[in-house]
Write an enzyme that holds these catalytic residues in place. Structure first.
Site, PDB file in Angstrom:
ATOM      1  N   SER A 188     -26.633  22.132  -7.599  1.00 37.27           N
ATOM      2  CA  SER A 188     -27.589  23.239  -7.636  1.00 37.27           C
ATOM      3  C   SER A 188     -26.892  24.550  -8.019  1.00 37.27           C
ATOM      4  O   SER A 188     -26.309  24.635  -9.103  1.00 37.27           O
ATOM      5  CB  SER A 188     -28.312  23.326  -6.287  1.00 37.27           C
ATOM      6  OG  SER A 188     -29.458  24.132  -6.381  1.00 37.27           O
ATOM      7  N   ASP A 205     -37.582  17.303 -10.522  1.00 39.41           N
ATOM      8  CA  ASP A 205     -36.944  18.270  -9.618  1.00 39.41           C
ATOM      9  C   ASP A 205     -37.880  19.451  -9.413  1.00 39.41           C
ATOM     10  O   ASP A 205     -38.176  20.191 -10.356  1.00 39.41           O
ATOM     11  CB  ASP A 205     -35.623  18.754 -10.228  1.00 39.41           C
ATOM     12  CG  ASP A 205     -34.786  19.581  -9.265  1.00 39.41           C
ATOM     13  OD1 ASP A 205     -35.368  20.356  -8.474  1.00 39.41           O
ATOM     14  OD2 ASP A 205     -33.557  19.469  -9.317  1.00 39.41           O
ATOM     15  N   HIS A 239     -34.622  17.229  -5.975  1.00 33.89           N
ATOM     16  CA  HIS A 239     -33.539  18.216  -6.025  1.00 33.89           C
ATOM     17  C   HIS A 239     -32.438  17.796  -5.064  1.00 33.89           C
ATOM     18  O   HIS A 239     -32.630  17.780  -3.842  1.00 33.89           O
ATOM     19  CB  HIS A 239     -34.064  19.607  -5.653  1.00 33.89           C
ATOM     20  CG  HIS A 239     -33.057  20.696  -5.898  1.00 33.89           C
ATOM     21  ND1 HIS A 239     -32.785  21.187  -7.152  1.00 33.89           N
ATOM     22  CD2 HIS A 239     -32.239  21.366  -5.047  1.00 33.89           C
ATOM     23  CE1 HIS A 239     -31.859  22.124  -7.072  1.00 33.89           C
ATOM     24  NE2 HIS A 239     -31.499  22.243  -5.811  1.00 33.89           N
TER      25      HIS A 239
END
Length: 316
Positions: free
Chosen positions: A134, A262, A291
């Site tokens: 991320s 996601d 995610h």
């Protein structure tokens, strides 16, 4: 270890939350080391050392740490496969507030550079791989692109997951629909850090009187993250730090994995054009995974993302 594709659990939110909430993860026996930064601050590094000659450096996500289940799961698999592991904590994320007014952000590649230089200074490792999740994925790609040919030759491969390659639209997407639940958690945590740093920030001219009115990441980044770290505002911060602009300069084998479902990522976070123009960077977009989820039935307690990272790094 056969990877196949992540399992379809119904939708991206379920695939995001299920591993986070239910996955049992082996707690790593980290050895913590604190190092100083050039500006008088510190970074806390958590090591898994087995005397190996290969090193994996893991960069975590927003308001996370080396203790996150996805970090420890990745560390455990690589530890079992002949790697030492270094999971570093960003400023303010290690359990102790950092010393300076600044903390961390999506483009704070200077801190990653300090970590890499420290890990390599004693020549203990023949090869190094970088993994980012991320925010940590964006930071890692930016770092590799900035360094380009100047990246230490011992860094031989890079793998990132669930990376918001275009920060502006990703941050705004987090302010919509069910994503507001995630945003509330992130912003609440970030606001508390501002409170903890109120004396330092007030001396630098920041107005904390409307702090509790900030509800979204763009709001927070506009008032604090951007100006505190040398950017004009949130848009300037997003534009200068979005990793999609650095992909063209990456010179090492690099894999970007962003699930198609996601919920955190906008369409601009899938850098098809940038990757098509690169000879070193590839993009995989599995249909499922959410995610930083990437659960797959039949793999025991190993996530699909962990097996995919190990396979890529072994062959890069």
């Amino acid at each position: 270890m056969s990877q196949g594709m992540p399992t379809n659990l119904g939708n991206g939110h379920i695939e995001t939350l299920l591993p986070y909430l239910l996955r049992p993860v082996k707690q790593q026996d980290y050895q913590r080391q604190r190092i100083d930064t050039p500006d008088g601050d510190f970074l806390d590094l958590d090591w898994v050392k087995r005397g190996q000659k290969k090193l994996l450096i893991i960069s975590h996500g927003l308001e996370s740490s080396s203790r996150a289940q996805y970090v420890q799961g990745m560390a455990d698999l690589f530890k079992q496969n002949g790697f030492d592991v270094l999971a570093w904590n960003y400023r303010s994320c290690s359990g102790e507030m950092n010393r300076t007014a600044r903390y961390y952000h999506s483009g704070a590649s200077d801190d990653l550079d300090v970590v890499v230089a420290h890990a390599l200074k004693n020549n203990d490792y023949d090869s190094v791989s970088l993994i980012g999740f991320s925010l940590g994925g964006n930071l890692t790609l930016k770092y590799a692109g900035e360094k380009a040919e100047g990246l230490d030759p011992r860094i031989q491969s890079i793998c990132v997951f669930s990376t918001p390659c275009y920060l502006k639209t990703a941050s705004h997407q987090l302010a919509t629909g069910f994503n507001r639940i995630y945003t509330q958690t992130f912003v609440k945590s970030l606001r508390q850090k501002v409170v903890d740093k109120h004396a330092l920030l007030s001396r630098q001219g920041f107005d904390l009187s409307r702090l509790n009115e900030l509800r979204t990441l763009p709001d927070f980044d506009d008032q604090f993250t951007g100006p505190l770290h040398g950017f004009k505002d949130s848009d300037d911060y997003y534009e200068q730090c979005s990793s999609r602009y650095f992909i063209k300069d990456i010179k090492r084998p690099t894999l970007i994995v962003n699930a198609a479902n996601d919920p955190f990522l906008s369409k601009e976070c899938y850098p098809y054009d940038e990757v098509a123009a690169s000879q070193t960077v590839s993009l995989e977009v599995p249909k499922y995974g959410g995610h930083v989820g990437f659960f797959k039935f039949g793999m025991g307690n190993v996530m699909w993302s962990e097996a995919r990272a190990l396979s890529f790094i072994r062959t890069a």
